[in-house]
Enzyme design. Structure first.
Site, PDB file in Angstrom:
ATOM      1  N   PHE A   5      15.042 -34.506  -5.534  1.00  0.00           N
ATOM      2  CA  PHE A   5      14.054 -33.502  -5.888  1.00  0.00           C
ATOM      3  C   PHE A   5      12.943 -34.072  -6.751  1.00  0.00           C
ATOM      4  CE2 PHE A   5      18.172 -30.978  -5.841  1.00  0.00           C
ATOM      5  CZ  PHE A   5      18.061 -30.728  -4.493  1.00  0.00           C
TER       6      PHE A   5
ATOM      7  N   TRP B 207      10.923 -25.485  -5.348  1.00  0.00           N
ATOM      8  CA  TRP B 207      10.786 -26.709  -6.139  1.00  0.00           C
ATOM      9  C   TRP B 207      11.864 -27.712  -5.756  1.00  0.00           C
ATOM     10  CZ3 TRP B 207      14.161 -29.183  -9.456  1.00  0.00           C
ATOM     11  CH2 TRP B 207      13.622 -30.174 -10.282  1.00  0.00           C
ATOM     12  N   HIS B 208      13.042 -27.211  -5.399  1.00  0.00           N
ATOM     13  CA  HIS B 208      14.158 -28.098  -5.088  1.00  0.00           C
ATOM     14  C   HIS B 208      13.993 -28.813  -3.759  1.00  0.00           C
ATOM     15  CE1 HIS B 208      16.070 -25.826  -8.346  1.00  0.00           C
ATOM     16  NE2 HIS B 208      16.895 -26.846  -8.453  1.00  0.00           N
ATOM     17  N   GLY B 209      13.217 -28.271  -2.860  1.00  0.00           N
ATOM     18  CA  GLY B 209      13.049 -28.974  -1.598  1.00  0.00           C
ATOM     19  C   GLY B 209      12.375 -28.131  -0.540  1.00  0.00           C
TER      20      GLY B 209
ATOM     21  N   SER C 257      11.252 -21.478  -7.765  1.00  0.00           N
ATOM     22  CA  SER C 257      12.303 -22.351  -8.272  1.00  0.00           C
ATOM     23  C   SER C 257      13.113 -22.930  -7.118  1.00  0.00           C
ATOM     24  CB  SER C 257      13.226 -21.570  -9.210  1.00  0.00           C
ATOM     25  OG  SER C 257      14.285 -22.385  -9.666  1.00  0.00           O
TER      26      SER C 257
END
Length: 489
Positions: free
Chosen positions: A489, A335-337, A332
């Site tokens: 994102f 996923w953001h960066g 998670s």
């Protein structure tokens, strides 16, 4: 095209009028119109990336048809061969979509990390980065397309043969670039059914758009100016200033992202669609587990259904539960960066979540905070406050540009450097007022989908609230153009 832009202010009413008064008689044309305006909406930012979303959509559509084709070929000894074909197509589609996402978002990070690892061992490597522009919303629409293929393979949804509806499902402009991340089981069937205009739904949609616009333009953007001023030179600031900036960033990221979600959900309602709720008053959570049930719900449930449960979920040994939890939270974060700060942020939240999971307390708060009461009990208030402090600490890593900056920021906080001037002067008074107003509104509306569901108010009272918020949009809007945080994102 941004929701808070003049272009969208022209785009939305024009699309609304054409949708209901020109294309409403033919469902196929109406869906085709949605595809066209969605591609216009996305292409307004960079027309070159329309090919990318179209390719993702087409490959996922064809994959779904092929999976069903091979799953139905169950004659004789060829059963296993055909089932294997279906699995290979599903896996191939997943790898294809993740490959595109990885190429644009993660390739440079892995290459540079690989080179840095060898540098620490005393070997210098010559590496080449791609330096690609990250397409807006690629993580959102990629996950939406992936969920369709996985659900078709698992027979949780039927593979569609309506290519127009599928293109509309992936590219639906209200939630295209920053969610909510919808599932085919929920959103795709809405494109098959004739839609009729609902005045109450449209009014509520407009109210939710107004509330989302207020949260983004008035609260989030004003907080952003203060937060940026502190972070750019945090080493010279007093400890209390750093604490205030950390709290303001917690408010900023919530109002920025949930504001977008409110506008997306409200806009969809104008066109007869229901999108899933993405935020549920998360800062009233009483522990970290409750926070993650209330924050970015569409992403949290996506990882739960497509990663956590397939890994075994909460079943199995203690070690397996720890492993599954940390994998999901780390993914998670990633996923953001492509930055170690996001990985650390995800791991940090996973470590906070683990004790609740292992002690089987992660589901103890599933009700509304202080349900039926005006104010929380002393115990609830303390739990809410402590949870907010933990979440805010995590946001420091999310906001920082590097781990060094994050730890430096935390070190500066605990150094207890003296305050120069009064405490009140450290933060603009309008931010104090706006944040207090925001949380009072949301606290008393915590059992509603959004804070402007105030039907119990008399008509004059409702319009007074609406006009007050519109006035705030004029008087408190920052002149500086501050983009939505989650667009990166």
């Amino acid at each position: 095209m941004l929701f808070n832009s003049i272009e969208f202010g022209v785009f939305l009413p024009v699309v609304f009028l054409l949708y209901w008064f020109v294309f409403a008689r033919n469902l196929k044309l109406q869906n085709l119109f949605i595809v066209a305006v969605s591609y216009l909406f996305y292409g307004w930012w960079n027309v070159r990336f329309l090919f990318l979303i179209a390719l993702t959509t087409l490959v996922s559509f064809v994959s779904g048809r092929l999976i069903v084709h091979y799953q139905r070929r169950d004659t004789g000894n060829a059963v296993r061969w055909y089932k294997n074909r279906a699995w290979l197509i599903s896996a191939g589609n997943i790898l294809f979509n993740l490959g595109i996402l990885g190429c644009f978002k993660y390739y440079d990070f892995f290459v540079m990390s690989f080179a840095e690892a060898f540098r620490l061992l005393g070997t210098s490597l010559q590496v080449h980065t791609l330096d690609l522009i990250l397409p807006v919303g690629i993580s959102f629409y990629t996950f939406q397309a992936l969920s369709y293929t996985i659900d078709v393979y698992k027979k949780k949804t039927e593979a569609t043969d309506d290519i127009v509806s599928f293109f509309a499902y992936v590219s639906f402009f209200p939630q295209l670039v920053a969610g909510p991340i919808e599932r085919a089981t929920r959103l795709l069937p809405q494109f098959y059914k004739e839609r009729t205009f609902s005045y109450p739904a449209a009014v509520d949609g407009l109210r939710q758009i107004l509330w989302g616009l207020f949260k983004k333009v008035v609260v989030a953007d004003n907080c952003a100016v203060f937060v940026n001023q502190i972070y750019v030179d945090y080493t010279t600031k007093a400890s209390f200033s750093l604490v205030l900036a950390a709290v303001c960033f917690s408010v900023q990221i919530y109002c920025d992202f949930s504001g977008y979600s409110d506008m997306a959900i409200g806009t969809a309602r104008l066109f007869g669609f229901r999108l899933m709720r993405n935020f549920n008053m998360p800062y009233f959570s009483r522990d970290i587990a409750e926070f993650w049930r209330r924050w970015h719900i569409s992403l949290t449930t996506w990882f739960r259904d497509y990663v956590y449960i397939p890994l075994g979920g909460s079943r199995g040994s203690r070690w397996q539960r720890v492993r599954n939890t940390l994998i999901v939270f780390t993914l998670s974060g990633f996923w953001h960066g492509a930055n170690l700060t996001f990985l650390f942020w995800g791991l940090f939240n996973g470590l906070l979540f683990l004790p609740l999971l292992l002690e089987k307390k992660n589901r103890r708060y599933i009700d509304i905070p202080a349900e039926g009461k005006t104010l929380p009990s002393a115990g609830e208030a303390i739990s809410i406050f402590l949870t907010f402090i933990l979440v805010t600490t995590g946001w420091i890593f999310f906001r920082a540009e590097s781990l060094a900056q994050a730890f430096g920021y935390l070190s500066a906080i605990v150094s207890f450097s003296p305050v120069t001037g009064s405490y009140i002067s450290l933060i603009p008074k309008k931010i104090c007022f706006l944040v207090v107003f925001l949380f009072i509104c949301e606290w008393f509306q915590r059992d509603k989908e959004h804070a402007l569901q105030i039907d119990i108010f008399p008509r004059w009272g409702r319009y007074m609230v609406y006009y007050s918020i519109v006035t705030a949009l004029f008087f408190f809007t920052e002149l500086e153009d501050i983009p939505f945080i989650y667009f990166q994102f």
